[in-house]
Scaffold this active site. Structure first.
Site, PDB file in Angstrom:
ATOM      1  CE1 TYR A  71      60.755  -5.820  19.550  1.00 39.09           C
ATOM      2  CE2 TYR A  71      60.478  -8.093  18.955  1.00 39.09           C
ATOM      3  CZ  TYR A  71      60.202  -6.834  19.859  1.00 39.09           C
ATOM      4  OH  TYR A  71      60.989  -8.065  21.491  1.00 39.09           O
ATOM      5  CB  ALA A  93      65.320 -15.398  25.426  1.00 38.89           C
ATOM      6  CG  ASP A  94      62.478 -10.866  21.506  1.00 39.80           C
ATOM      7  OD1 ASP A  94      61.543 -10.176  21.378  1.00 39.80           O
ATOM      8  OD2 ASP A  94      63.273 -11.976  20.475  1.00 39.80           O
ATOM      9  N   GLY A  95      65.730 -11.279  24.554  1.00 44.07           N
ATOM     10  CA  GLY A  95      67.212 -10.798  25.479  1.00 44.07           C
ATOM     11  C   GLY A  95      66.853 -11.061  26.874  1.00 44.07           C
ATOM     12  CB  ILE A  99      62.936  -9.237  26.898  1.00 50.43           C
ATOM     13  CG1 ILE A  99      63.423  -8.280  28.856  1.00 50.43           C
ATOM     14  CG2 ILE A  99      62.247  -7.751  25.582  1.00 50.43           C
ATOM     15  CD1 ILE A  99      63.977  -7.115  27.844  1.00 50.43           C
TER      16      ILE A  99
END
Lengths: 396, 393
Positions: A48, A291-293, A301
């Site tokens: 981040y 989306a990060d994942g 996520i």
């Protein structure tokens, strides 16, 4: 009989004895703690921080806070501030070539996705490897992949990218290649092709989502996703009339950055504070997030606040669309919000906070699949139920 | 060639004038047309794909709302690609090509692909396919000279495939009706809307197997086809009640199950159904009544609905709602500002989102809406989703 116990009182007693009290502490995970686990939980998520650095909204207080953190906890794993401080060499690699360094070099480019940077780093491991058999090469790659993953446990696309590449390596060795060098070059070639997929993926996603943006629609966007920006750019360039509501995106202020970009494209933008989402939701036609994942259940996520927005949208029958590349599909199955590796982020409230006051510093949340309508990926438009199918086909 | 174009035009005209009733009839006619077209072609597979695509575009343009046409076109394309693949794998050499089209290596032994991998590599983009380089079959096939026995075998396989498809379309009602006994139990109350032949055969099958049940038929304004269905059911000695569409909410608490037929099933599991169906679905959801959709697989469309109420709807003649004679003064374009004060809208279809559907009963079994994507990947190839050749951007 089933009332919640005030366990947070008990939990708080133990860490207060262990760590320094001058910084706001995060909520401890369980009473018996080792100092290294404590350091992990306190360590700010490097992933981040890179995102924040890319966005360029690093404030000076944040920097000072981060620098102080580096100075105070010398046993933090890896470098806390990725782009500001010197990238520390990986603790386990005695070789002059460090996969972590290589990864950091790739990662600094703001347009490159984490997973692609990871795969490029692994490709350079292959190139500089002195192994003579596939088995040796595989073992080296596994070690490099593990060290990358453990360097930043919070980045899902990093893990997913490493896993994808390792999966490919094991599959390739199943086919018969008499020549080790040709196998090696094939692996390198594939890794390089993969890099092209990253930019191509965004174009494919942008094209797929065009049909869903109609003239006169209002789109709510949360977080600064390069994919979503590409989607909106393409729509603006094809002369569609729409307006965008951006959430402010505390504490990264992603909304400010996004509204800058959209203003350049002449798209009408409105900034909302994060709490104003429910207030404006009835004017909104659809919600678009990156989306990060993407996890196995089909949920995502993403930046903190996405779950909240999805809940509000669902209760008001607004579709929630997710734009994510396929290499973000990860083999995770979170059962609740805390079921992931904690990814913490320093939050600047602008005024000093008394030390006894805790701050919820998690940078991300999990949105379950029932609140998502469709996922736009480079594999096509998918409903959330397709994600697990794809993962099973690949990994099993 | 000319007579092929002639029969294509004939069907296109029929479609444009809405002379063909129902998606099953449309599907059957389209499939039969393609059988004729293909049997008269003497070309390689790649060119055949182009021909089918071209004909398909003409038919779809004639009636864009009739999704069954597009479905059959894509099914035929998939049959062609499958025959191509199976011929290659069956004892002949397969030359895998890299992404840039160069031949990677010449193999003498046939390259056997497992079923799962061939599915994923050749028909759907997937994570697996991203890692492997796709063997570019169709382009390669074009290069080879047209050996007569091989191309005859290829065409024969395709015609067989299309015949199977026609057979499936013709027998879909019977196969769906076979599953009636599992769904309809003794002393049940069933609600339906409008007149669907699939539902009719479904209910007949249950009646024949000596289940006793009652049927409420919502009339399905403005065409009131529900009246026809009610009459037919009563002739078979089924206890039937006719209700108006508006009283569905009042009746739904007395109903055990809703069984309906639809116009098309979309890729996300949503359905395009006769107008009024969304109301029935919402009522069923509110009272926790299972909403069962019976549909043949020829109704399964691989497209995702964006703005279906407008783009996938047929606006029918307003005189079905209001007779022009009585209201002609309100609908006069020549008075006042030139725009009539009274507008009459008569949409033919409704969109029901996937959350409201409990079960799809198809001829291959019963499925949950979230499983539709699998059926689509079985029946269609992702390269055929967009039939027009858009200029590359």
């Amino acid at each position: 009989m089933w009332r919640r116990s005030a366990s947070f009182i008990l939990d708080n007693r133990t860490p207060n004895d262990v760590a320094s009290a001058s910084r706001p502490e995060s909520l401890a995970l369980s009473p018996p703690l080792q100092s290294s686990a404590m350091a992990d939980a306190d360590a700010n998520s490097a992933y981040y921080q890179t995102r924040a650095a890319h966005h360029g909204v690093v404030t000076s207080d944040w920097l000072a806070q981060a620098q102080a953190a580096v100075g105070r906890n010398p046993d933090d794993l890896g470098s806390v501030v990725a782009s500001e401080a010197e990238p520390k060499p990986a603790s386990d690699s005695g070789k002059p070539f460090s996969v972590i360094e290589e990864f950091n070099n790739w990662r600094k480019q703001p347009d490159l996705a984490e997973a692609v940077a990871a795969i490029r780093a692994l490709a350079s491991v292959i190139m500089s490897s002195e192994a003579t058999t596939m088995m040796e090469l595989e073992i080296e790659l596994k070690k490099a992949s593990d060290s990358l993953k453990s360097w930043d446990k919070t980045s899902i696309s990093l893990t997913a990218g490493c896993d994808l590449f390792m999966r490919f390596v094991t599959r390739t060795t199943a086919l018969e290649y008499e020549d080790f060098n040709s196998a090696k070059s094939r692996l390198i070639e594939r890794a390089e092709k993969f890099g092209e997929i990253s930019t191509k993926a965004r174009r494919i996603i942008a094209v797929l989502s065009q049909d869903f943006i109609f003239d006169g629609c209002t789109i709510l966007v949360h977080g600064f996703s390069r994919v979503v920006l590409e989607v909106l750019k393409t729509a603006a360039q094809s002369k569609k009339l729409f307006r965008v509501f951006c959430t402010e995106g505390r504490p990264d202020r992603t909304g400010l950055r996004l509204s800058n970009e959209l203003a350049k494209l002449d798209v009408p933008v409105k900034l909302l504070i994060d709490s104003a989402v429910a207030y404006t939701m009835d004017e909104v036609d659809m919600v678009f997030v990156g989306a990060d994942g993407v996890v196995e259940s089909g949920g995502i996520i993403n930046m903190m606040g996405t779950y909240q927005i999805a809940l509000v949208a669902h209760s008001m029958n607004k579709p929630v669309y997710v734009a994510a590349e396929s290499y973000k599909f990860a083999r995770l199955y979170p059962l609740d919000q805390k079921d992931m590796a904690p990814a913490l982020r320093p939050i600047d409230f602008g005024v000093p906070i008394p030390s006894k006051v805790e701050v919820e510093r998690s940078a991300r949340d999990y949105t379950p699949p029932q609140y998502l309508t469709l996922l736009f990926t480079d594999l096509g438009v998918l409903t959330p139920s397709v994600v697990s199918d794809e993962l099973i086909q690949l990994y099993l | 060639m000319a007579e092929v174009q002639g029969i294509v035009n004939e069907l296109a005209t029929k479609l444009r004038k809405r002379k063909v009733e129902g998606s099953r009839e449309t599907a059957r006619l389209t499939a039969e047309l393609f059988r004729t077209v293909i049997s008269q072609q003497r070309v390689t597979s790649a060119a055949l794909v182009e021909v089918v695509r071209d004909v398909g575009q003409q038919l779809i343009a004639a009636n864009p709302v009739e999704l069954a046409v597009g479905n059959i076109v894509r099914r035929v394309l998939r049959i062609i690609r499958d025959s191509d693949l199976s011929l290659e794998v069956g004892g002949l050499t397969l030359v895998p090509q890299g992404d840039d089209g160069d031949i990677v290596e010449e193999d003498d032994k046939p390259f056997m692909l497992s079923d799962a991998i061939s599915q994923t590599i050749l028909h759907q983009p997937s994570l697996v396919a991203q890692l492997e380089s796709k063997p570019n079959l169709v382009r390669h096939f074009e290069g080879k000279a047209d050996k007569t026995p091989r191309s005859w075998q290829f065409k024969h396989q395709i015609i067989e495939g299309v015949n199977d498809l026609i057979e499936d379309i013709n027998t879909c009602h019977e196969q769906i009706a076979d599953q009636a006994l599992e769904l309809i139990h003794q002393n049940e109350v069933i609600l339906t809307l409008g007149h669907s032949r699939t539902v009719k055969k479904f209910l007949y099958a249950a009646k024949e197997k000596k289940r006793s049940f009652q049927v409420y038929v919502a009339e399905g304004a403005p065409k009131h086809l529900g009246h026809v269905l009610a009459k037919e059911l009563a002739e078979k000695h089924l206890q039937t009640t006719v209700i108006s569409d508006s009283s569905v909410f009042a009746i739904i608490s007395r109903v055990n199950m809703v069984i309906v037929g639809v116009h098309a099933v979309m890729a996300n599991g949503g359905v395009i159904a006769p107008v009024g169906m969304n109301m029935v679905a919402l009522a069923a959801k509110k009272y926790a009544v299972p909403f069962v959709v019976v549909a043949g697989t020829h109704k399964l469309c691989p497209l995702f609905p964006n703005n279906p109420e407008v783009l996938l709807n047929d606006m029918r003649c307003p005189s079905e709602l209001l007779s022009f004679g009585e209201f002609s003064d309100c609908m006069d374009y020549s008075i006042g500002s030139g725009a009539p004060l009274l507008n009459v809208v008569n949409p033919a279809f409704d969109y029901v989102p996937p959350e409201l559907v409990s079960l799809f009963v198809t001829e291959i079994g019963g499925y949950h809406p979230s499983y539709i994507y699998r059926l689509i990947s079985d029946y269609y190839s992702s390269e055929d989703l967009v039939l027009q050749q858009k200029p590359a951007s």
